[in-house]
Design a protein around this motif. Structure first.
Motif: not given
Length: 75
Positions: A10-22, A33-36
């Motif tokens: 959901m974070v990857r798809d809805e927020i658009g950040l390239p995150v994984g479980s790590e 790419g994280w910001d407030s």
């Protein structure tokens, strides 16, 4: 939301950040790419997905994505 894998997707798809479980247990400043603004967007998405409000002060104190997930699911 069923588990951390769905949360990360959901974070990857809805927020658009390239995150994984790590990225669940690293500091938010280490999430690519994280910001407030991502935090505010994530709160909106989580409230929509869970159907209940999140405490913004509690979310602001969360140190990583895993902590935000636990707040969202009430663990």
């Amino acid at each position: 939301m069923n588990g951390t894998e769905e949360f990360v997707a959901m974070v990857r798809d809805e927020i658009g950040l390239p995150v994984g479980s790590e990225h669940l247990d690293v500091g938010l400043d280490q999430v690519p790419g994280w910001d407030s603004m991502h935090l505010l967007r994530l709160v909106v998405v989580l409230e929509r997905e869970t159907g209940r409000p999140l405490s913004l002060p509690d979310v602001l104190e969360a140190s990583n994505l895993g902590a935000i997930y636990r707040l969202a699911v009430g663990v």
